[in-house]
Design a protein around this motif. Structure first.
Motif, short mmCIF file in Angstrom:
data_model
loop_
_atom_site.label_atom_id
_atom_site.label_comp_id
_atom_site.label_asym_id
_atom_site.label_seq_id
_atom_site.Cartn_x
_atom_site.Cartn_y
_atom_site.Cartn_z
N ILE A 154 44.03 41.11 42.91
CA ILE A 154 44.84 42.14 43.57
C ILE A 154 43.90 43.11 44.29
N SER A 155 44.31 43.53 45.47
CA SER A 155 43.50 44.47 46.24
C SER A 155 44.44 45.34 47.08
N GLN A 156 43.86 46.35 47.70
CA GLN A 156 44.68 47.23 48.55
C GLN A 156 43.90 47.56 49.81
N ASP A 157 44.61 47.98 50.83
CA ASP A 157 43.95 48.38 52.06
C ASP A 157 43.45 49.82 51.92
N THR A 158 42.69 50.26 52.91
CA THR A 158 42.07 51.58 52.81
C THR A 158 43.10 52.70 52.82
N ALA A 159 44.23 52.46 53.44
CA ALA A 159 45.29 53.47 53.45
C ALA A 159 46.05 53.52 52.15
N LYS A 160 45.82 52.51 51.29
CA LYS A 160 46.48 52.43 49.99
C LYS A 160 47.99 52.33 50.11
N THR A 161 48.44 51.71 51.21
CA THR A 161 49.87 51.50 51.37
C THR A 161 50.24 50.03 51.41
N THR A 162 49.24 49.17 51.39
CA THR A 162 49.49 47.73 51.35
C THR A 162 48.67 47.14 50.23
N VAL A 163 49.30 46.33 49.42
CA VAL A 163 48.59 45.65 48.34
C VAL A 163 48.69 44.16 48.57
N PHE A 164 47.62 43.47 48.22
CA PHE A 164 47.53 42.03 48.43
C PHE A 164 47.37 41.33 47.08
N LEU A 165 47.81 40.09 47.06
CA LEU A 165 47.57 39.24 45.90
C LEU A 165 47.00 37.92 46.40
N GLN A 166 45.71 37.74 46.21
CA GLN A 166 45.06 36.48 46.55
C GLN A 166 45.21 35.55 45.37
N MET A 167 45.84 34.41 45.60
CA MET A 167 46.11 33.46 44.53
C MET A 167 45.36 32.17 44.81
N ASP A 168 44.42 31.84 43.97
CA ASP A 168 43.61 30.63 44.11
C ASP A 168 43.87 29.69 42.95
N SER A 169 43.45 28.47 43.12
CA SER A 169 43.61 27.45 42.07
C SER A 169 45.04 27.43 41.54
N LEU A 170 45.99 27.43 42.44
CA LEU A 170 47.39 27.46 42.04
C LEU A 170 47.79 26.17 41.34
N ASN A 171 48.69 26.30 40.39
CA ASN A 171 49.23 25.14 39.70
C ASN A 171 50.75 25.26 39.66
N PRO A 172 51.44 24.17 39.35
CA PRO A 172 52.91 24.21 39.38
C PRO A 172 53.52 25.29 38.50
N GLU A 173 52.82 25.69 37.44
CA GLU A 173 53.34 26.75 36.56
C GLU A 173 53.37 28.12 37.25
N ASP A 174 52.71 28.23 38.39
CA ASP A 174 52.73 29.48 39.15
C ASP A 174 53.95 29.58 40.06
N THR A 175 54.74 28.53 40.14
CA THR A 175 55.94 28.55 40.96
C THR A 175 56.92 29.60 40.46
N ALA A 176 57.31 30.51 41.34
CA ALA A 176 58.19 31.62 40.95
C ALA A 176 58.52 32.45 42.18
#
Length: 127
Positions: free
Chosen positions: A70-92
């Motif tokens: 999880i990360s945010q931009d410098t303005a702290k108004t947008t948050v990101f979720l980088q998801m790597d090594s995804l597996n079927p259990e992450d489906t949601a």
């Protein structure tokens, strides 16, 4: 009031990556925490990752630790979720949430503490 809009969901094969974004608008000065939750069909909504916006401190569910960031931009108004090594259990359905409340660190991923929610974005991981 705070409005949250997610983007970036989609379909990916196991082992792949996706990056989710959540843009906050409105009274963003009131936000202390921004988090990602997910809910698969027939299951309860679970907290995945959270960031304390002022300090940048983060916390992850054990199920995603080491794979999601999880990360945010410098303005702290947008948050990101980088998801790597995804597996079927992450489906949601992944939803962004924000809180203007004081939360003890052990409770950072408890959904009841979050008072603003986005509508969600679907993530589907195929095997």
């Amino acid at each position: 009031q705070v409005q949250l809009v997610e983007s970036g969901g989609g379909s990916v094969q196991a082992g792949g990556s996706l990056r989710l974004s959540c843009a906050a608008s409105g009274s963003t000065y009131a936000i202390d925490y921004m988090a990602w939750f997910r809910q698969a069909p027939g299951t309860e909504r679970e907290g995945v990752a959270v960031m304390q916006t002022l300090s940048g401190l983060t916390y992850y569910a054990d199920s995603v630790k080491g794979r999601f960031t999880i990360s945010q931009d410098t303005a702290k108004t947008t948050v990101f979720l980088q998801m790597d090594s995804l597996n079927p259990e992450d489906t949601a359905m992944y939803s962004c949430a924000a809180s203007s409340r004081a939360i003890e660190r052990s409770q950072w991923l408890v959904r009841e503490y979050y008072n603003y929610w986005g509508s969600g974005t679907q993530v589907t991981v195929s095997s």
